[in-house]
Design a protein around this motif. Structure first.
Motif, short mmCIF file in Angstrom:
data_model
loop_
_atom_site.label_atom_id
_atom_site.label_comp_id
_atom_site.label_asym_id
_atom_site.label_seq_id
_atom_site.Cartn_x
_atom_site.Cartn_y
_atom_site.Cartn_z
N ASP A 67 0.83 -1.20 0.00
CA ASP A 67 0.00 0.00 0.00
C ASP A 67 0.87 1.25 0.00
OD1 ASP A 67 -2.33 1.48 0.04
OD2 ASP A 67 -2.47 1.49 2.21
N PHE A 68 1.93 1.24 0.82
CA PHE A 68 2.85 2.38 0.85
C PHE A 68 3.51 2.58 -0.51
CE2 PHE A 68 3.87 2.22 5.69
CZ PHE A 68 2.55 2.58 5.94
N LEU A 69 3.90 1.49 -1.14
CA LEU A 69 4.57 1.58 -2.43
C LEU A 69 3.63 2.16 -3.49
CD1 LEU A 69 7.07 0.98 -4.15
CD2 LEU A 69 6.15 -1.31 -4.55
N VAL A 70 2.36 1.76 -3.45
CA VAL A 70 1.38 2.28 -4.41
C VAL A 70 1.18 3.78 -4.19
CG1 VAL A 70 -1.03 2.18 -5.12
CG2 VAL A 70 0.24 0.07 -4.71
N CYS A 124 12.89 -0.29 12.37
CA CYS A 124 13.84 0.83 12.48
C CYS A 124 13.79 1.71 11.25
CB CYS A 124 15.25 0.30 12.69
SG CYS A 124 15.53 -0.50 14.30
N ILE A 125 13.68 1.10 10.07
CA ILE A 125 13.62 1.87 8.82
C ILE A 125 12.35 2.71 8.78
CG2 ILE A 125 13.43 1.70 6.32
CD1 ILE A 125 15.18 -0.81 6.47
N LEU A 126 11.22 2.10 9.14
CA LEU A 126 9.96 2.84 9.15
C LEU A 126 9.99 3.96 10.19
CD1 LEU A 126 7.34 -0.04 8.76
CD2 LEU A 126 8.03 1.62 7.04
N GLY A 127 10.59 3.68 11.34
CA GLY A 127 10.72 4.71 12.36
C GLY A 127 11.55 5.89 11.87
N ASN A 183 0.07 15.52 0.49
CA ASN A 183 -0.97 14.49 0.40
C ASN A 183 -0.40 13.10 0.67
OD1 ASN A 183 -2.86 16.45 -0.24
ND2 ASN A 183 -2.63 16.16 -2.45
N THR A 184 0.78 12.82 0.11
CA THR A 184 1.39 11.50 0.31
C THR A 184 1.78 11.29 1.76
OG1 THR A 184 2.24 11.54 -1.96
CG2 THR A 184 3.23 9.97 -0.43
N THR A 185 2.38 12.30 2.36
CA THR A 185 2.75 12.20 3.78
C THR A 185 1.52 11.97 4.65
OG1 THR A 185 4.67 13.65 3.45
CG2 THR A 185 3.86 13.38 5.70
N THR A 186 0.45 12.70 4.36
CA THR A 186 -0.78 12.55 5.14
C THR A 186 -1.31 11.12 5.05
OG1 THR A 186 -1.36 14.88 4.78
CG2 THR A 186 -3.14 13.39 5.42
N GLN A 187 -1.33 10.56 3.85
CA GLN A 187 -1.84 9.20 3.68
C GLN A 187 -0.91 8.17 4.33
OE1 GLN A 187 -3.77 8.31 -0.26
NE2 GLN A 187 -2.92 10.28 -0.82
N LEU A 188 0.40 8.39 4.23
CA LEU A 188 1.34 7.46 4.86
C LEU A 188 1.17 7.45 6.37
CD1 LEU A 188 4.64 8.11 2.84
CD2 LEU A 188 3.25 6.04 2.81
N ASP A 200 -1.51 8.43 8.09
CA ASP A 200 -2.83 7.90 8.45
C ASP A 200 -2.85 6.37 8.42
OD1 ASP A 200 -3.92 10.36 8.87
OD2 ASP A 200 -4.76 10.58 6.86
N ARG A 201 -2.02 5.76 7.55
CA ARG A 201 -1.97 4.30 7.45
C ARG A 201 -0.76 3.71 8.17
NH1 ARG A 201 -3.52 3.70 0.98
NH2 ARG A 201 -5.06 5.39 0.95
N GLY A 202 -0.01 4.56 8.84
CA GLY A 202 1.24 4.11 9.46
C GLY A 202 1.07 3.15 10.62
#
Length: 260
Positions: free
Chosen positions: A34-37, A103-106, A52-57, A59-61
């Motif tokens: 989902d993140f990649l899409v 760690c990478i996601l953080g 917009n991308t940051t907001t969606q990331l 919100d789904r984080g």
């Protein structure tokens, strides 16, 4: 005779452990897809796309975080039931790669926090500049409108002065009051007062309309600032909390796996 503890140690992993590991793994992989899409197609120079991308990331984080929790819960149940505590090759241990991913996601969410705040600030400044430009344009159009109305009124009054019978007709039809008609007739004796009258009316109308334009501009600016503050605080704080959660899980998990 085999003791209950030995029987439990030789028992296969319960279905709960397997289900938790499968659900956790699927949740993490689905979230990564989902993140990649969301990142495709990339438009890194577009500030609106970044926001917009940051907001969606953000919100789904929470989804990968839930998947990681489920995955580790499954591993914990598995190790508790089987009683296996021996050292394993980290490169072959799914928990190691999960902690590394955490760690990478953080780190990603930690970077997104200041980037998003700066993007929202810049977008807010652009919106305020646009509001100011629109107010300036409205003021410029006001000058043209007032000049056109003054010219139109002057031509009409001059036309009425050259045709007194038309004034009587307007009074009879109710379009012009007797007081207005008397004022119009005064302009015939003193033509200079006509310009003064029209200038005074235009000045009063200009003041009223400029006040309205200023009020609308201030209201629009307040809405822009309030929306920018709300978006910046919500997404930035959420991103920061996600960063703390992912990094905390990732580092504590790596430390534990290394020391086993």
């Amino acid at each position: 005779m085999t003791s209950p503890a030995e029987s439990a140690g030789n028992a296969p992993s319960p279905i709960a452990a397997l289900a938790l590991k499968l659900v956790g793994g699927v949740t993490i992989l689905a979230a990564l897809v989902d993140f990649l899409v969301l990142l495709l197609p990339p438009d890194l120079l577009n500030r609106t796309w970044q926001i917009n991308t940051t907001t969606q990331l953000v919100d789904r984080g929470i989804v990968p975080l839930v998947g990681i929790a489920l995955l580790f819960t499954g591993f914990w149940i598995d190790s508790y039931v089987s009683g296996k505590r021996g050292r394993v090759n980290l490169l072959l241990d799914a928990r190691f790669w999960t902690c590394l991913l955490a760690c990478i996601l953080g780190l990603l969410f930690a970077i997104l926090t200041p980037v998003h705040m700066n993007n929202v600030r810049l977008q807010s400044q652009e919106a305020l500049t646009q509001v100011s430009s629109e107010a300036t344009e409205a003021t410029n159009q006001l000058d043209q409108r007032l000049n056109a109305e003054v010219t139109q009124q002057r031509d009409r009054i001059i036309s009425l002065l050259s045709n007194p019978e038309q004034i009587e007709q307007l009074i009879a039809s109710g379009e012009v009051t007797a007081e207005q008609a008397a004022q119009i007739r005064q302009f015939e004796d003193n033509p200079n007062s006509l310009d003064e009258f029209l200038t005074g009316q235009a000045s009063e109308l200009r003041t009223r309309l400029e006040t309205e334009i200023g009020s609308r501009r201030e209201e629009a600016a307040q809405r822009v600032r309030a929306e920018a503050t709300k978006v910046s605080i919500r997404i930035s704080l959420s991103s920061l909390l996600l960063a703390v959660g992912y990094i905390g899980i990732g580092l504590s998990g790596l430390r534990r796996l290394i020391t086993i």
